[in-house]
Design a protein around this motif. Structure first.
Motif, PDB file in Angstrom:
ATOM      1  N   LEU A  31      11.693   2.097   3.669  1.00  0.00           N
ATOM      2  CA  LEU A  31      10.278   2.332   4.300  1.00  0.00           C
ATOM      3  C   LEU A  31      10.332   3.395   4.841  1.00  0.00           C
ATOM      4  CD1 LEU A  31       9.617  -1.624   5.109  1.00  0.00           C
ATOM      5  CD2 LEU A  31       8.698  -0.227   3.564  1.00  0.00           C
ATOM      6  N   GLU A  35       4.073   3.784   6.580  1.00  0.00           N
ATOM      7  CA  GLU A  35       3.672   2.802   5.521  1.00  0.00           C
ATOM      8  C   GLU A  35       3.005   1.489   5.861  1.00  0.00           C
ATOM      9  OE1 GLU A  35       5.929   3.588   1.659  1.00  0.00           O
ATOM     10  OE2 GLU A  35       7.719   3.138   3.264  1.00  0.00           O
ATOM     11  N   VAL A  37       3.064  -2.884   5.168  1.00  0.00           N
ATOM     12  CA  VAL A  37       3.587  -3.886   4.569  1.00  0.00           C
ATOM     13  C   VAL A  37       3.026  -5.066   4.895  1.00  0.00           C
ATOM     14  CG1 VAL A  37       5.867  -2.627   4.718  1.00  0.00           C
ATOM     15  CG2 VAL A  37       5.242  -4.438   6.334  1.00  0.00           C
ATOM     16  N   ASN A  96       0.021   1.564  -2.487  1.00  0.00           N
ATOM     17  CA  ASN A  96       1.040   2.093  -1.558  1.00  0.00           C
ATOM     18  C   ASN A  96       1.485   1.237  -0.773  1.00  0.00           C
ATOM     19  OD1 ASN A  96       0.954   4.615  -3.126  1.00  0.00           O
ATOM     20  ND2 ASN A  96      -0.880   5.092  -1.905  1.00  0.00           N
ATOM     21  N   SER A  97       1.088  -0.023  -0.793  1.00  0.00           N
ATOM     22  CA  SER A  97       1.637  -1.223   0.288  1.00  0.00           C
ATOM     23  C   SER A  97       2.947  -1.899  -0.323  1.00  0.00           C
ATOM     24  CB  SER A  97       0.471  -2.211   0.574  1.00  0.00           C
ATOM     25  OG  SER A  97      -0.670  -1.755   0.972  1.00  0.00           O
ATOM     26  N   VAL A  98       3.498  -2.401   0.710  1.00  0.00           N
ATOM     27  CA  VAL A  98       4.754  -2.997   0.076  1.00  0.00           C
ATOM     28  C   VAL A  98       4.725  -4.530   0.564  1.00  0.00           C
ATOM     29  CG1 VAL A  98       7.229  -2.876   0.349  1.00  0.00           C
ATOM     30  CG2 VAL A  98       5.876  -0.861   0.395  1.00  0.00           C
ATOM     31  N   ALA A 115       3.708  -9.245  -6.194  1.00  0.00           N
ATOM     32  CA  ALA A 115       3.823  -7.934  -6.139  1.00  0.00           C
ATOM     33  C   ALA A 115       3.678  -7.294  -7.691  1.00  0.00           C
ATOM     34  CB  ALA A 115       5.163  -7.507  -5.798  1.00  0.00           C
ATOM     35  N   ILE A 122       2.970  -3.430  -7.224  1.00  0.00           N
ATOM     36  CA  ILE A 122       3.378  -2.765  -6.079  1.00  0.00           C
ATOM     37  C   ILE A 122       4.667  -3.190  -5.524  1.00  0.00           C
ATOM     38  CG2 ILE A 122       0.937  -2.918  -5.067  1.00  0.00           C
ATOM     39  CD1 ILE A 122       1.861  -4.866  -3.183  1.00  0.00           C
ATOM     40  N   ARG A 123       5.119  -2.253  -4.816  1.00  0.00           N
ATOM     41  CA  ARG A 123       6.748  -2.562  -4.392  1.00  0.00           C
ATOM     42  C   ARG A 123       6.922  -3.644  -3.483  1.00  0.00           C
ATOM     43  NH1 ARG A 123       7.787   2.499  -0.696  1.00  0.00           N
ATOM     44  NH2 ARG A 123       5.610   2.250  -0.405  1.00  0.00           N
ATOM     45  N   PHE A 124       7.976  -4.336  -3.908  1.00  0.00           N
ATOM     46  CA  PHE A 124       8.379  -5.305  -2.950  1.00  0.00           C
ATOM     47  C   PHE A 124       9.789  -5.459  -2.659  1.00  0.00           C
ATOM     48  CE2 PHE A 124       9.866  -7.523  -6.652  1.00  0.00           C
ATOM     49  CZ  PHE A 124      10.546  -8.622  -6.220  1.00  0.00           C
ATOM     50  N   ILE A 125      10.118  -5.916  -1.449  1.00  0.00           N
ATOM     51  CA  ILE A 125      11.702  -6.098  -0.906  1.00  0.00           C
ATOM     52  C   ILE A 125      12.028  -7.606  -0.878  1.00  0.00           C
ATOM     53  CG2 ILE A 125      13.259  -5.414   1.007  1.00  0.00           C
ATOM     54  CD1 ILE A 125      11.027  -3.306   1.646  1.00  0.00           C
ATOM     55  N   GLN A 161      12.633  -3.306  -4.741  1.00  0.00           N
ATOM     56  CA  GLN A 161      12.873  -1.871  -4.299  1.00  0.00           C
ATOM     57  C   GLN A 161      14.281  -2.068  -3.755  1.00  0.00           C
ATOM     58  OE1 GLN A 161      11.100   1.325  -4.130  1.00  0.00           O
ATOM     59  NE2 GLN A 161      10.469   0.418  -5.955  1.00  0.00           N
TER      60      GLN A 161
END
Length: 360
Positions: A31, A35, A37, A96-98, A115, A122-125, A161
């Motif tokens: 990140l 940004e 989240v 663009n959010s995570v 996600a 969208i991105r995720f962790i 991600q």
């Protein structure tokens, strides 16, 4: 000490970070300042870790929203998935959010699926907090929710991600959940690593006691094995199916009894023994190996007999809905040796019924 592994998927490759006290290490998260989240977690994990993660991200310039959902397998539903999507929409999150999945396997699966779907991806962790999610479900991009008629029947292959594994989270894990995670650990030894199975026979009590060196080695090794399989077969066309040892039987237990009444790892423990019995009846597996597996599961404080309230015949109904069924024929992952399994097509239902009966 921070250990880094990589899931090699070309341009979609991602790191797995494993260590102690890394939950609040900003360097472990892909990140940047500025940004946005959304941290999604459950009402068990939120009081333990949410504030610390939120504070760490905000101190590094990340804008944080949160959503807390109920804890438990029975909440791995379309309603929970929709709650996360509604939170993203209500708080005006963009492509663009995570998303950050802070919790065990249920959170990881539901958040990953959200996600995959939100604005078409969208991105995720993944930030797994249970042993089961750290060694298995957080790695590999399988995301899903349950349906009353079948487990994980609605979902997508969607890679995170990054995966951030803090083994200190296991200190707050109930004993039953820790044992449930050990079922998936033992599975790795049975399906592809006899030496690791031997190591587990020597160190299972160390893992139950959360001995740091043993646990760090165990998690890293499981992640390495899982990453190797995912890199070779991301969408389970062939090799990745071996990770489902015991799952066709185990998912039947979960679906029949109601999700969460038996933990996933508990159901897989019995399911692996049922698969071993099937292999023995087909002439592929030795009784002595079944006994080794059974004794290790017992030492890990896992069940080794089928639920008393579940009839043998009820398994077949659920098993025929399994994702691995081909043209109405049962397709099972069966052990041939400790450290070697094969996918067997069209297993006779009588063999399956006998296998279930042998686990009572």
């Amino acid at each position: 000490m921070l250990k880094k592994l990589t899931v090699a998927l070309s341009e979609r490759s991602y790191p797995i970070y494993i260590g102690q006290n890394i939950l609040t290490n900003f360097q472990s998260f892909p990140l940047k300042s500025g940004e946005r989240v959304l941290i999604a977690t459950n009402d068990t994990i939120a009081p333990l870790y949410l504030n610390a993660v939120e504070k760490m991200l905000e101190e590094n310039g990340v804008k944080v929203d949160t959503v807390v959902v109920p804890d438990g397998e029975k909440y791995k539903t379309i309603e929970t998935w929709n709650t996360i999507l509604t939170s993203l929409l209500a708080k005006n999150h963009t492509r663009n959010s995570v998303l950050i999945a802070l919790g065990g396997g249920v959170i990881g699966d539901v958040v990953g699926f959200a996600a995959a779907c939100y604005q078409r991806g969208i991105r995720f962790i993944q930030v797994p907090t249970t042993l089961l999610s750290q060694v298995d479900s957080s790695v590999g991009g399988k995301t899903a929710i349950n349906h009353p008629l079948g487990k994980n029947m609605i979902g997508a292959f969607y890679q995170p991600q990054a995966v951030v594994i803090d083994i200190n989270c296991l200190k707050t894990l109930p004993q039953r959940e820790l044992s449930a995670g050990l079922a998936e650990v033992i599975k790795y030894g049975i399906i592809m690593d006899q030496d690791f199975f031997n190591w587990l026979e020597q160190h299972i009590e160390d893992l139950l006691a959360l001995e740091p060196n043993a646990m760090s080695y165990c998690i890293a090794h499981c992640c390495e094995l899982k990453a190797k399989i995912v890199a070779a077969d991301e969408t389970e066309q062939d090799l990745r199916a071996i990770l489902n040892l015991g799952h066709t039987y185990g998912h039947a237990i979960e679906a029949e009894l109601g999700y969460g009444n038996w933990l996933h790892g508990e159901a897989i423990s019995v399911g692996m023994l049922m698969a071993a019995q099937s292999a023995k009846l087909l002439g592929h597996f030795k009784e002595s190996n079944i006994n080794r597996i059974k004794q290790l599961l017992i030492r890990a404080k896992l069940p080794v007999t089928k639920p008393e309230m579940m009839s043998t015949e009820s398994y077949i109904t659920h098993m025929l809905r399994d994702k691995k069924v081909l043209s109405g024929k049962l397709r099972l992952v069966l052990p041939f040796e400790i450290g070697q399994v094969q996918v067997i097509d069209d297993v006779n239902q009588e063999i399956v019924l006998q296998s279930i009966e042998l686990c009572q």
